[in-house]
Scaffold this active site. Structure first.
Site, PDB file in Angstrom:
ATOM      1  N   LYS A 150       0.854  -1.208  -0.044  1.00  0.00           N
ATOM      2  CA  LYS A 150      -0.057  -0.038   0.025  1.00  0.00           C
ATOM      3  C   LYS A 150       0.869   1.329  -0.093  1.00  0.00           C
ATOM      4  O   LYS A 150       1.244   1.924   0.906  1.00  0.00           O
ATOM      5  CB  LYS A 150      -1.062  -0.078   1.269  1.00  0.00           C
ATOM      6  CG  LYS A 150      -2.395   0.362   0.790  1.00  0.00           C
ATOM      7  CD  LYS A 150      -3.273   0.004   2.041  1.00  0.00           C
ATOM      8  CE  LYS A 150      -4.365   0.967   2.139  1.00  0.00           C
ATOM      9  NZ  LYS A 150      -5.014   1.298   0.969  1.00  0.00           N
ATOM     10  N   GLU A 183      -9.662  -5.934  -8.991  1.00  0.00           N
ATOM     11  CA  GLU A 183     -10.376  -5.275  -7.774  1.00  0.00           C
ATOM     12  C   GLU A 183     -10.947  -4.149  -8.213  1.00  0.00           C
ATOM     13  O   GLU A 183     -10.860  -3.789  -9.548  1.00  0.00           O
ATOM     14  CB  GLU A 183      -9.297  -5.186  -6.415  1.00  0.00           C
ATOM     15  CG  GLU A 183      -8.262  -4.286  -6.851  1.00  0.00           C
ATOM     16  CD  GLU A 183      -7.255  -4.155  -5.741  1.00  0.00           C
ATOM     17  OE1 GLU A 183      -7.619  -4.055  -4.581  1.00  0.00           O
ATOM     18  OE2 GLU A 183      -6.075  -3.922  -6.095  1.00  0.00           O
TER      19      GLU A 183
END
Ligand code: PXG
Length: 289
Positions: A150, A183
Site C-alpha cells: 500500500k 479489484e
C-alpha cells in the site's frame, strides 16, 4: 483538527512536511486507511501489521514500534475527540535530494496521522446500489509494483478512477494483466452465485483488504461457502449479487456492471445480511479509546 507528525500535534494549517520529502517527490512511502466506530478502532492491529509489511517490502524503516504506532493512532483520536473517524496513516521515506536514491534520505521517515470523516460514495448508492464499469487501465503487475504494497504511489488506481469518472461512473473494475477481475480502484470485489460467495485471490494483483478478510470471516461463520478464486467479467455479469468492500467504502452493493444488470437490479439478500453483520461487528469489536 490536530494532525500528528513525528510525535507532535499540529493544527491543520500548520501540519507540513518538506518539499524534499520523497513521499511527495516520488510517492516513496506507505499508508493505511483505518476506521473507528463509536470510539472503537476497527482492526487496528491488522492495519498496523499491513503498514509495517508494506514498509518492509520497500525497505523503509519506520522509526517506531508497532505498539507505539497503534498508541499514536489512539492518541490522535483522543486529541481530536472523535467518536467515529476515518484515520489516514502515512509514512514517507523522509527528506532527501532531487534524485531517486533513498540512501540520500538522511532524516527520519515522516509519520503522519490524520483523522477526519469520509463518505466515499453518495449515501443513496448504499441503499440502491452502484453502477460500475470495467476500465482499460489494468492493475499493477505483482512483479512490477505489487498491489499488496500500500504505497503512496496510487497513480495506477487514480488513472482507473479518472476513466470511470470520465465515463460518468463512480467506481471501476480493474483487471489484472491476464484479463481476470482484480479489484476496484480502492475496494475489493465480491460476487454471490447460487448462495456461494466468490472473490479474487489476493495473489492475483489485488490488495488483501482488511474489510475483505472481515467479510470472508463473517460469511464462513454464517455458513455461506466462500471461494477465493479467479473471477472473469462474464462471472460478474451473470452473478446473482455483487458488492465492494473497503475501509473507506465499507460494504456497498453493485447492481449494474458494464451495462449488465446484476441479479434483480437491487442489493441482494446475502449482501444485505453481510452488511448488517459487518455493522454489528464494527460496533462490538476494536481497540477502545
Ligand atoms: N483495494 C485497494 C486498491 C485499496 O486501496 C482496498 C482494496 C480495501 O482494503 P481495506 O483494507 O481498506 O479493506 C483498498 C483500500 C479511496 C481510498 O479514496 C481507498 C483505499 C485507500 C485509500 C483511499 O477510495 N482503500
Amino acid at each position: 483538527m490536530k494532525v500528528y507528525i513525528n510525535g507532535k500535534f499540529y493544527e491543520k494549517n500548520e501540519a507540513k512536511i518538506s518539499v524534499f520529502d520523497h513521499g511527495l517527490l516520488y510517492g516513496d512511502g506507505v499508508f493505511e486507511g483505518i476506521r473507528a466506530y463509536g470510539r472503537l478502532v476497527f482492526k487496528l492491529k491488522e492495519h498496523v501489521e499491513r503498514l509495517y509489511e508494506s514498509a518492509h517490502s520497500i525497505m523503509l524503516k519506520i522509526p517506531m514500534s508497532k505498539d507505539e504506532m497503534a498508541k499514536a493512532v489512539v492518541q490522535t483520536l483522543k486529541t481530536n475527540h472523535l467518536n467515529d473517524a476515518y484515520i489516514r496513516l502515512v509514512v514517507t521515506r523522509g527528506e532527501g535530494d532531487l534524485g531517486l536514491d533513498p540512501r540520500k534520505c538522511i532524516g527520519h521517515a515522516a509519520v503522519i496521522i490524520i483523522t477526519d470523516r469520509i463518505t466515499l460514495y453518495p449515501e443513496k448508492f448504499y441503499k440502491q446500489g452502484l453502477e460500475i464499469i470495467t476500465v482499460p487501465t489494468v492493475r499493477n503487475l505483482p512483479e512490477a509494483l505489487n498491489p499488496q504494497i500500500k504505497s503512496l504511489n496510487y497513480l495506477n488506481n487514480i488513472l482507473a478512477k479518472i476513466e470511470a469518472v470520465n465515463s460518468g461512473y463512480n467506481e471501476a473494475i480493474m483487471l489484472d494483466s491476464l484479463g481476470y477481475v482484480a479489484e476496484c480502484t480502492g475496494d475489493n470485489i465480491f460476487l454471490v452465485k447460487r448462495k456461494h460467495l466468490y472473490t479474487p485471490p489476493q495473489c492475483m494483483g489485488s490488495l488483501r483488504g482488511i474489510t475483505r478478510d472481515a467479510v470472508l470471516e463473517i460469511a464462513r461463520k454464517s455458513d455461506v461457502p466462500v471461494h477465493e478464486h479467479v473471477v472473469t467479467r462474464h462471472e460478474v455479469y451473470i452473478s446473482d449479487e455483487c458488492f465492494l468492500t473497503g475501509t473507506a467504502a465499507e460494504i456497498i452493493p453493485v447492481v449494474k456492471v458494464d451495462g449488465r444488470v446484476i441479479g434483480e437490479g437491487r442489493p441482494g439478500k446475502i449482501t444485505l445480511a453481510l452488511i448488517k453483520k459487518f455493522k454489528e461487528l464494527t460496533k462490538r469489536e476494536g481497540v477502545r479509546y
